[in-house]
Design an enzyme around this catalytic site. Structure first.
Site, PDB file in Angstrom:
ATOM      1  N   ASP A 166      -7.037   4.468  -4.471  1.00  0.00           N
ATOM      2  CA  ASP A 166      -7.702   4.332  -3.164  1.00  0.00           C
ATOM      3  C   ASP A 166      -8.288   5.719  -2.881  1.00  0.00           C
ATOM      4  O   ASP A 166      -8.482   6.509  -3.823  1.00  0.00           O
ATOM      5  CB  ASP A 166      -6.703   3.890  -2.078  1.00  0.00           C
ATOM      6  CG  ASP A 166      -7.380   3.478  -0.763  1.00  0.00           C
ATOM      7  OD1 ASP A 166      -7.925   2.375  -0.680  1.00  0.00           O
ATOM      8  OD2 ASP A 166      -7.381   4.287   0.194  1.00  0.00           O
ATOM      9  N   LYS A 193       0.871  -1.187   0.000  1.00  0.00           N
ATOM     10  CA  LYS A 193       0.000   0.000   0.000  1.00  0.00           C
ATOM     11  C   LYS A 193       0.897   1.223   0.000  1.00  0.00           C
ATOM     12  O   LYS A 193       2.025   1.172   0.489  1.00  0.00           O
ATOM     13  CB  LYS A 193      -0.879  -0.001   1.256  1.00  0.00           C
ATOM     14  CG  LYS A 193      -2.083   0.897   1.168  1.00  0.00           C
ATOM     15  CD  LYS A 193      -3.263   0.229   0.460  1.00  0.00           C
ATOM     16  CE  LYS A 193      -4.403   1.185   0.264  1.00  0.00           C
ATOM     17  NZ  LYS A 193      -5.616   0.499  -0.210  1.00  0.00           N
TER      18      LYS A 193
END
Ligand code: NDP
Length: 449
Positions: free
Chosen positions: A162, A122
């Site tokens: 995201d 991430k």
């Protein structure tokens, strides 16, 4: 479990979200460790909580007035036992190392559940795209990629979107990667359809969330038809969660953003949802404007993290939190249950606090954790990677069919793993156990690395 938590506390005492994510997994996998002592001998847990690599970098950029600004960039490459690192980029002022590590940790488990060959990572930045011009966003993305490009690649680490990173940002990031590396590859997913994106990727997280909810309802011989649903958020995941609910005959009563929420007693129709998409994706406006545009809609300003969120205090059958982490606390959970909600399917990552989750499970709600329910997004990202490698594009029906199949498989896997460890019907335990065992076994196979 205590030993692992103490280890994190001693090294990273201020990473609250990361600790929360780890504690949740540990609470489920305790019986697995008891049955399989070889995982302990190989220090699997200790290795899983330590990222394989963390990159933190300076992102300088110039705003429209010529002022130079500096943000912080991150990429956490958490675990590559099952494939190249894969996970989104988040641009939001709240981003810090603890949040990145929590999201990367969750991603490892989620990706494992998809059945595709993807490790977990991430990244992101504390940059806030809100209120910035397109040119400012472009300059920021270009500076961010100037550094990130050294660490990623189509077989190494493949970022996606995201919070705060949508089609616009992916475009700017991809453009800079291509220029720097002189290659046109599937290094990012969530690309536009005309230059390498997959059909159904924009819809995948939300649609997958609703498919998962439908599978849960089917275990009770029920369906979404006629169900009243509360949704938080109005971004990518919320929009397509709403769309699929509408298609399946459910009624969407609420949507929100970080300023407040709208309650539409009549239900948000497809036509009204199109106005939300235009408002949020094109005009980048506030959800309050929805209440101004449609009669009979009530807007309430909310601070999401105050004592309780009134969005979760309406009569309904289902709740799909699709905004951000810890947006449902114990009081919200009690309100949901008191209002007749019996299904929670998490579009967002870790939207419910540990106390809220306990209430859901103790009260035998159908509760799907984000790592299972929202895995459809990364699953179709995996399908985008496959199409890019083959230089092919599958038709919509094929991608959506595969997404449906993957969500059904994840649902089955969660139920089977939970039952195997005496926790039948507990989707959280099932998701954690199945994902842990698959990742741990791959780590064992690959030796001490
Ligand atoms: P978007 O940026 O498209 O939308 C986020 C939405 O959540 C916006 O409505 C935003 O409001 C709201 N929001 C963000 N932060 C807060 C906050 N602190 N309080 C209240 N509302 C907030 O993001 P996505 O839809 O992509 O992501 C939403 C969630 O889903 C995240 O948890 C993400 O990690 C998760 N997720 C996303 C996937 C994807 O494919 N995109 C895949 C799997 C999970 P505002 O407009 O005011 O900022």
């Amino acid at each position: 479990m205590d030993k692992i938590m103490a280890l994190i506390d001693s090294r990273d005492p201020d990473q609250d979200e990361f600790k929360q994510a780890v504690r949740e997994v540990l609470s489920s996998v305790q019986p697995v460790l008891e049955r399989n002592p070889h995982y302990r001998q190989a220090a699997i847990l200790e290795r899983m909580i330590e990222p394989e690599r963390v990159i933190i970098f300076r992102v300088p950029w110039e705003d429209d007035t010529g002022q130079v600004r500096v943000n912080r960039g991150f990429r956490v490459e958490m675990n590559s036992a099952l494939g190249p690192y894969k996970g989104g980029l988040r641009f939001h002022p709240s981003v810090n190392l603890g949040i990145m590590k929590f999201l990367a940790f969750e991603q490892v488990f989620k990706n494992s559940l998809t059945t595709l060959a993807m490790g977990g990572g991430k990244g992101g930045s504390d940059f806030n795209p809100k209120g910035k011009s397109d040119n400012e966003v472009m300059r920021f993305c270009q500076s961010f990629m100037m550094e990130l490009q050294r660490h990623i690649g189509p077989d190494t680490d493949i970022p996606a979107g995201d919070i705060g990173v949508g089609a616009r940002e992916i475009g700017y990031l991809f453009g800079m990667y291509k220029r720097l590396r002189n290659e046109f590859t599937g290094v990012l997913t969530g690309k536009s359809l005309s230059w390498g994106g997959s059909l159904v990727r924009p819809e995948a997280t939300g649609y997958g969330n609703v498919y998962f909810a439908s599978e849960m309802l089917a275990t009770r011989g029920d369906s979404l038809a006629g169900k009243d649903c509360l949704i938080s958020g109005s971004g990518n995941v919320a929009q397509y969660t709403a769309e699929k609910i509408i298609q399946l005959g459910g009624r969407v009563l609420t949507m929100s953003d970080s300023s407040g929420y709208v309650f539409d007693e009549e239900g948000i129709s497809q036509e009204k949802l199109e106005s939300v998409k235009e408002l949020k994706n094109t005009r980048r406006g506030r959800i309050r404007e929805y209440a101004e545009a449609w009669p009979g809609v009530v807007y309430t300003a909310v601070d999401t993290f105050k004592e309780y969120n009134p969005l979760w205090n309406h009569k309904a059958h289902c709740a799909m939190p699709c905004a951000t982490q810890n947006e449902i606390n114990a009081r919200d959970a009690a309100n949901l249950i008191a209002n007749g909600v019996f299904l929670i399917s998490e579009g967002a990552n870790m939207p419910a606090s540990p106390e809220a989750i306990d209430l859901f499970i103790d009260n035998k709600l159908l509760y799907a954790p984000g790592k299972a329910a929202n895995a459809g997004g990364v699953a179709v990202s995996g399908l985008e990677m496959a199409q890019n490698s083959m230089r092919l594009k599958w038709p919509r029906d094929e991608v959506e069919g595969r997404l449906r199949h993957i969500m059904r498989e994840i649902h089955r896997t969660c139920l089977e793993a939970a039952a195997a460890y005496g926790m039948a019907g507990n989707y959280m335990a099932g998701a954690n156990i199945a994902a842990f065992v698959k990742t741990a076994d791959a780590m064992l196979d690959q030796g001490v690395v």
